[in-house]
Design a protein around this motif. Structure first.
Motif, PDB file in Angstrom:
ATOM      1  N   LYS A 122     -42.452  40.912 -41.178  1.00 58.63           N
ATOM      2  CA  LYS A 122     -43.782  41.085 -41.489  1.00 58.63           C
ATOM      3  C   LYS A 122     -43.877  40.745 -42.957  1.00 58.63           C
ATOM      4  CE  LYS A 122     -47.473  44.300 -41.854  1.00 58.63           C
ATOM      5  NZ  LYS A 122     -47.808  46.229 -41.624  1.00 58.63           N
ATOM      6  N   LYS A 123     -42.717  41.284 -43.800  1.00 65.68           N
ATOM      7  CA  LYS A 123     -42.982  40.853 -45.065  1.00 65.68           C
ATOM      8  C   LYS A 123     -42.558  39.456 -45.295  1.00 65.68           C
ATOM      9  CE  LYS A 123     -40.905  45.349 -46.517  1.00 65.68           C
ATOM     10  NZ  LYS A 123     -39.600  45.994 -47.403  1.00 65.68           N
ATOM     11  N   ALA A 157     -43.773  37.015 -43.545  1.00 60.09           N
ATOM     12  CA  ALA A 157     -45.216  36.487 -43.086  1.00 60.09           C
ATOM     13  C   ALA A 157     -46.160  36.696 -44.525  1.00 60.09           C
ATOM     14  CB  ALA A 157     -45.534  37.060 -41.978  1.00 60.09           C
ATOM     15  N   GLN A 158     -46.198  38.038 -44.987  1.00 60.62           N
ATOM     16  CA  GLN A 158     -47.020  38.196 -46.102  1.00 60.62           C
ATOM     17  C   GLN A 158     -46.335  37.203 -47.345  1.00 60.62           C
ATOM     18  OE1 GLN A 158     -46.615  42.220 -46.704  1.00 60.62           O
ATOM     19  NE2 GLN A 158     -47.821  42.806 -45.069  1.00 60.62           N
ATOM     20  N   ALA A 180     -45.245  34.368 -47.181  1.00 55.66           N
ATOM     21  CA  ALA A 180     -45.521  33.119 -47.081  1.00 55.66           C
ATOM     22  C   ALA A 180     -46.851  32.891 -47.332  1.00 55.66           C
ATOM     23  CB  ALA A 180     -45.096  32.607 -45.527  1.00 55.66           C
ATOM     24  N   GLY A 181     -47.923  33.671 -46.717  1.00 55.35           N
ATOM     25  CA  GLY A 181     -49.185  33.818 -46.858  1.00 55.35           C
ATOM     26  C   GLY A 181     -49.485  33.793 -48.411  1.00 55.35           C
ATOM     27  N   THR A 182     -48.999  34.761 -49.305  1.00 50.72           N
ATOM     28  CA  THR A 182     -49.059  34.504 -50.939  1.00 50.72           C
ATOM     29  C   THR A 182     -48.672  33.435 -51.502  1.00 50.72           C
ATOM     30  OG1 THR A 182     -48.637  36.867 -50.684  1.00 50.72           O
ATOM     31  CG2 THR A 182     -48.577  35.963 -52.804  1.00 50.72           C
ATOM     32  N   GLU A 218     -48.813  30.248 -49.923  1.00 50.61           N
ATOM     33  CA  GLU A 218     -49.677  29.179 -49.880  1.00 50.61           C
ATOM     34  C   GLU A 218     -51.140  29.378 -50.448  1.00 50.61           C
ATOM     35  OE1 GLU A 218     -50.357  29.401 -45.536  1.00 50.61           O
ATOM     36  OE2 GLU A 218     -48.337  28.658 -45.083  1.00 50.61           O
ATOM     37  N   ALA A 219     -51.396  30.719 -50.708  1.00 52.53           N
ATOM     38  CA  ALA A 219     -52.484  30.884 -51.360  1.00 52.53           C
ATOM     39  C   ALA A 219     -52.465  30.762 -52.825  1.00 52.53           C
ATOM     40  CB  ALA A 219     -52.811  32.465 -51.385  1.00 52.53           C
TER      41      ALA A 219
END
Length: 460
Positions: free
Chosen positions: A447-448, A450-451, A453-455, A457-458
């Motif tokens: 979960k961490k 994935a978070q 990776a999302g940060t 990409e943003a």
């Protein structure tokens, strides 16, 4: 000469062409006039048809309204109410003149007396209707009914006496006239009272939901009398309108039974617990059936026992029904997975009779005197001992990971792990907790990630 002739011919041709054009224009105007006339006639005809249709629809509507009005007026309730009023009016018109003539024959000054007597009966009858409308106590209604009966009875006695003294009639006719006048005097108030009674009952029981509610309230008060009385005490103790009966009943039920579930009692909870335990026992019996029962003759003989050599894995092989049934406990054993040191030796088990000896049972004596040789008990030789090597905690954990790799979190239980890796229930519970903790840590790490990776990409 030729020029003049040419001009004449040209003029005649022009005149002919003009006449032809005029004729065509006239024909076109005639056609337009006929078309306009036809359209006007069609519009008038359509208007007449629409008017006739509207008039027909209006007549049908009026007829339907009259039919519905007659149907609404001729319902049993309206017929009963209006018919009762008509009979009451006829009764008053039949009884009042006789009373007037009776009292006027005595003295003209007594003329208001019959009006007062008859009016008292009808005013008291109206008072009964008013008491029903205002839901007054029952004693008020019955008091008014007694006054109605007294006034109507006095008027009936006067009319009966007047009928018996009518001149020019025979004795049977005078008797019939007196009875008729007395009956018609009593008929009006009685019919009015019955009408009011029926109207009150129909107004109270007109709604099926209201009838069902009253039946439910009566049944609840009859079956749970103590709780209903306690709920009434709560309602009367609270300020008016601040506590309804349903809330008070639920509170009283919780006080009396200890549970907030409607209808449940301690005895029913006990029955539910026994049923759940019986169901769980039956399900365990289907999964792991009990060993077959021995015959009665073998109860007195000590079964052959081969005690294994105490090894570090002794707790893995000693699997009892109790351990299997408690493997899935929610609380893990605090002991570490490292096996405890084995005892030096196990004493020989004493011979204990499984059946209480009585004077009536003789089978035990015969079995005890049997000459069948018994097996030797004591230490087991090295060749008969288990050759399975001792497994460390890491080895057990590795085997458990491999066995439960494809298991879901719901399937990850201590009983399943115990059967998969063949270990004791205590170690199975420790393995279960360890694997669950590893899975939770893996999920948190994913979960961490994935978070993160999302940060990233943003930010990109």
């Amino acid at each position: 000469m030729s020029v003049y002739a040419e001009e004449r011919r040209a003029d005649r041709a022009a005149d002919a062409e003009q006449r032809r054009i005029d004729a065509a224009a006239a024909e076109a105007r005639r056609v337009e006039r006929e078309k306009a006339a036809d359209e006007r006639a069609a519009r008038l005809n359509q208007q007449r048809q629409e008017g006739r249709a509207r008039a027909r629809a209006e007549r049908l509507r009026v007829r339907a309204e009259r039919r519905s009005a007659r149907g609404a007026a001729l319902t049993p309730g309206n017929v009963y109410r209006k018919g009762t009023l008509a009979l009451v009016t006829a009764s008053a018109l039949g009884s009042l003149p006789a009373q007037v003539l009776h009292f006027v024959s005595i003295s003209p000054m007594l003329l208001p007396l019959p009006l007062a007597i008859e009016g008292a009966a009808w005013v008291m009858a109206a008072g009964v209707a008013y008491a029903d409308e205002r839901h007054l106590p029952g004693w008020v209604r019955w008091s008014l009914r007694l006054l109605v009966l007294a006034a109507a009875g006095f008027a009936a006695s006067i009319n009966y006496t007047y009928g018996l003294h009518l001149p020019g009639l025979s004795a049977p006719d005078r008797q019939a006239a007196g009875i008729g006048l007395a009956a018609v005097t009593l008929l009006g108030p009685v019919l009015f009272e019955i009408r009011q009674w029926v109207t009150t009952l129909s107004a109270d029981t007109n709604s099926p939901e209201e009838r069902a509610r009253r039946r439910h309230d009566r049944l609840r008060r009859r079956q749970h009398r103590t709780i209903a009385q306690l709920a009434d005490r709560f309602v009367s103790a609270a300020p008016f309108g601040q506590l309804d009966f349903e809330t008070a009943f639920a509170h009283a039920w919780e006080i009396e039974t200890g549970t907030d579930t409607p209808g449940m009692t301690p005895r029913l909870h006990e029955r539910a617990a026994r049923s759940a335990a019986a169901l769980a026992h039956a399900q365990r019996a289907v999964i792991d059936p009990a060993p077959p029962r021995r015959r009665i003759g073998t109860l007195f003989r000590r079964p052959p026992v081969a005690l294994p050599t105490p090894t570090p894995n002794q707790d893995e092989s000693a699997e009892t029904y109790v351990n299997r049934s408690t493997a899935d406990l929610g609380v893990s054993a605090p002991a570490p997975i490292t096996p405890a040191p084995a005892p030096a030796a196990l004493p020989a088990a004493p011979a204990v009779s499984l059946v209480k000896s009585t004077d009536r049972v003789q089978v035990g004596a015969v079995a005890a005197e049997s000459t069948r040789p018994r097996r030797a008990t004591g230490r087991v030789p090295e060749s008969a001992r288990s050759s399975r090597p001792n497994r460390t905690a890491d080895e057990l954990l590795t085997e458990a990971r491999k066995a439960t790799k494809k298991w879901s979190d719901r399937e990850l239980t201590a009983e399943g792990i115990r059967k998969a890796v063949h270990t004791s229930p205590a170690k199975a519970r420790v393995l279960r907790d360890t694997l669950r903790a590893e899975r939770a840590a893996a999920r948190e790490a994913s979960k961490k990630a994935a978070q993160a990776a999302g940060t990233g990409e943003a930010a990109a």
